[in-house]
Scaffold this motif. Sequence first.
Motif, PDB file in Angstrom:
ATOM      1  N   ASP A 135     -84.302   9.987  32.863  1.00 38.00           N
ATOM      2  CA  ASP A 135     -83.901  11.136  33.691  1.00 38.00           C
ATOM      3  C   ASP A 135     -82.377  11.275  33.664  1.00 38.00           C
ATOM      4  N   PHE A 136     -81.814  11.321  32.462  1.00 35.21           N
ATOM      5  CA  PHE A 136     -80.377  11.152  32.297  1.00 35.21           C
ATOM      6  C   PHE A 136     -79.763  12.230  31.404  1.00 35.21           C
ATOM      7  N   HIS A 137     -80.522  13.305  31.111  1.00 33.68           N
ATOM      8  CA  HIS A 137     -79.983  14.344  30.233  1.00 33.68           C
ATOM      9  C   HIS A 137     -79.716  15.625  31.026  1.00 33.68           C
TER      10      HIS A 137
ATOM     11  N   SER B 270     -85.148  22.297  36.299  1.00 31.17           N
ATOM     12  CA  SER B 270     -85.466  22.117  34.888  1.00 31.17           C
ATOM     13  C   SER B 270     -84.525  21.133  34.212  1.00 31.17           C
ATOM     14  N   HIS B 271     -85.005  20.601  33.086  1.00 30.08           N
ATOM     15  CA  HIS B 271     -84.203  19.822  32.145  1.00 30.08           C
ATOM     16  C   HIS B 271     -84.319  20.555  30.808  1.00 30.08           C
ATOM     17  N   PRO B 272     -83.433  21.528  30.539  1.00 30.79           N
ATOM     18  CA  PRO B 272     -83.584  22.334  29.322  1.00 30.79           C
ATOM     19  C   PRO B 272     -83.507  21.539  28.027  1.00 30.79           C
ATOM     20  N   GLY B 273     -82.880  20.353  28.065  1.00 31.45           N
ATOM     21  CA  GLY B 273     -82.832  19.511  26.877  1.00 31.45           C
ATOM     22  C   GLY B 273     -84.204  19.074  26.411  1.00 31.45           C
ATOM     23  N   ASP B 274     -85.221  19.224  27.268  1.00 36.65           N
ATOM     24  CA  ASP B 274     -86.593  18.904  26.863  1.00 36.65           C
ATOM     25  C   ASP B 274     -87.103  19.863  25.787  1.00 36.65           C
ATOM     26  N   ASN B 275     -86.391  20.963  25.565  1.00 38.02           N
ATOM     27  CA  ASN B 275     -86.760  21.872  24.473  1.00 38.02           C
ATOM     28  C   ASN B 275     -86.455  21.280  23.108  1.00 38.02           C
ATOM     29  N   ILE B 276     -85.503  20.366  23.038  1.00 38.94           N
ATOM     30  CA  ILE B 276     -85.028  19.910  21.735  1.00 38.94           C
ATOM     31  C   ILE B 276     -86.078  19.115  20.948  1.00 38.94           C
TER      32      ILE B 276
ATOM     33  N   SER C  69     -78.678   9.880  22.942  1.00 35.99           N
ATOM     34  CA  SER C  69     -78.120   8.725  23.648  1.00 35.99           C
ATOM     35  C   SER C  69     -79.087   8.181  24.684  1.00 35.99           C
ATOM     36  N   VAL C  70     -79.692   9.066  25.475  1.00 40.12           N
ATOM     37  CA  VAL C  70     -80.593   8.589  26.532  1.00 40.12           C
ATOM     38  C   VAL C  70     -81.919   8.122  25.949  1.00 40.12           C
TER      39      VAL C  70
ATOM     40  N   THR D  91     -74.961  18.476  32.129  1.00 41.74           N
ATOM     41  CA  THR D  91     -75.591  17.182  31.905  1.00 41.74           C
ATOM     42  C   THR D  91     -75.268  16.214  33.041  1.00 41.74           C
ATOM     43  N   LYS D  92     -75.776  15.005  32.926  1.00 40.73           N
ATOM     44  CA  LYS D  92     -75.595  13.984  33.958  1.00 40.73           C
ATOM     45  C   LYS D  92     -74.648  12.883  33.481  1.00 40.73           C
ATOM     46  N   GLU D  93     -73.770  12.511  34.356  1.00 39.58           N
ATOM     47  CA  GLU D  93     -72.960  11.315  34.108  1.00 39.58           C
ATOM     48  C   GLU D  93     -73.707  10.079  34.579  1.00 39.58           C
ATOM     49  N   HIS D  94     -74.591  10.261  35.560  1.00 42.45           N
ATOM     50  CA  HIS D  94     -75.320   9.143  36.161  1.00 42.45           C
ATOM     51  C   HIS D  94     -76.828   9.310  35.932  1.00 42.45           C
ATOM     52  N   SER D  95     -77.513   8.210  35.734  1.00 44.84           N
ATOM     53  CA  SER D  95     -78.956   8.236  35.506  1.00 44.84           C
ATOM     54  C   SER D  95     -79.692   8.327  36.837  1.00 44.84           C
TER      55      SER D  95
END
Length: 502
Positions: free
Chosen positions: A107-109, A118-124, A52-53, A283-287
Amino acid sequence: MKKHVVRVYPSKEKLDRKDQLAWKIAEIASDNAPIKADVVDMIINRIIDNASVAIAAANRRPVASARAMALAHPRNGGATVFGMPNDQKFDCEWAAWANGTAVRELDFHDTYLAADYSHPGDNIPPILAVAQQMGKNGKELLKGLVTGYEVHVDLVKAICLHKHKKDHIAHLCPAQAAGIGTLLNLPTETILQAVQQAVHVSFTTRQSRKGEISSWKAYAPAHAGKLAVEAVDRVMRGEGAPSPIYEGEDSVIAYMLDGKDGKYEVPLPEVGEEKRAILETYTKEHSAEYQSQALIDLARKMKPLIKNFDDIKDIVIHTSHHTHYVIGTGANDPQKMDPNASRETLDHSIMYIFAVALQDGTWHHVNSYAPERAKRPDTVALWHKISTVEDKQWTAWYHETDPDKKRFGGRVEITMKDGTKIVDELGVADAHPAGARPFKRADYIRKFDTLTEGIITKQERDRFIGLCERLESLTAEEVQQLNVQIPIDKLVNNKRDNKGIF
């Protein structure tokens, strides 16, 4: 879980390979631990969230530039690039580069905060790209992603990079390499060398998130992913890596972290134990920077209490050490108060974010950062009345080891010109697992629909969500279709250009 003591060993002091942190990471990456339904469910949520982001950012300049670089590296049987047709494939390391930049740009995940950030979604992106190129199925992809999240979160729990002004990709890159190792079912020895190589090449300075923050903030995690793919490729060919990478006399702890007397306790699952770290992430609701999530929600709550913003004398946000020194006035970054600052800088200014959220009672990933919004005279006036201070209690809550007790928000004191005060506080964002409205699958899909509206077709939306929700049973051919396609006429940089070297 077991805590592993990690320290520097002089070269004359023998450290058995199986006692090294990188080996411990490789051991859990090469095991065959069970994966429960709640972990599977959250992995699916985060694949949807990343997409989505990424699609919302598809035509932003850094993402378009990264995509243009990837398009110069086509490969039959390679990996897909966000937005591009599924029948166009590219070298997986370049797909990881393009997709990683797209995921991080807004910067929204998802996020995890502990000793470091960290932003662990960067592993995907890199793990998915390798899965597509190597013909892996959904179950194999799932296992790789679970490892990436586990290693990343566990390193972030134990080792602070920010203290030494090192960028947080130094924990991301070895996690990505470990996840790829799991995906490919590599031997422990091979994963060990890949993790060590990934650590060695990914230590960079934190200037990427300081002062005039540039588009490199989005590229840095993608660069880590590209490095991780290359590290695994190299060791699969029989090459080695600097060793021991954490404990060596001239290695990262000794010269980049706490020094020769430094000592860390890194928690990792036992071999065969479930990897459940993803369930501690959010996760983030806001960017915006994660520490601003609860404060945006608090601003929305406080807005109705203020009749006239001109009547405000000052606003003080009492918060954690990290919020004060990284995105608050404690950073001493004049750019954080500059109406001409970049989006990346405004995203790291809680003073700006709180001012806009308080005035608007909402937050939007585009409108809230628009130059005309940042330069509005009444906003600038309010923005410059806001300051932050560290509150030791909020710092203690931030570093709580019990995830149910962690807090990332703050207490806000608004002093009016007549001397009256409006005071309130919020510990976690509404969307946090412990918040007022914890994100569930429907929320992730709603976020996806909101961010992709007008960009993709309903048919494409249904196709992608349908694949995600069947992750465990996807064939290799279906994994290769795990991409969101944008109508080609809506996508800039949709073919190779001649603006750079590639």
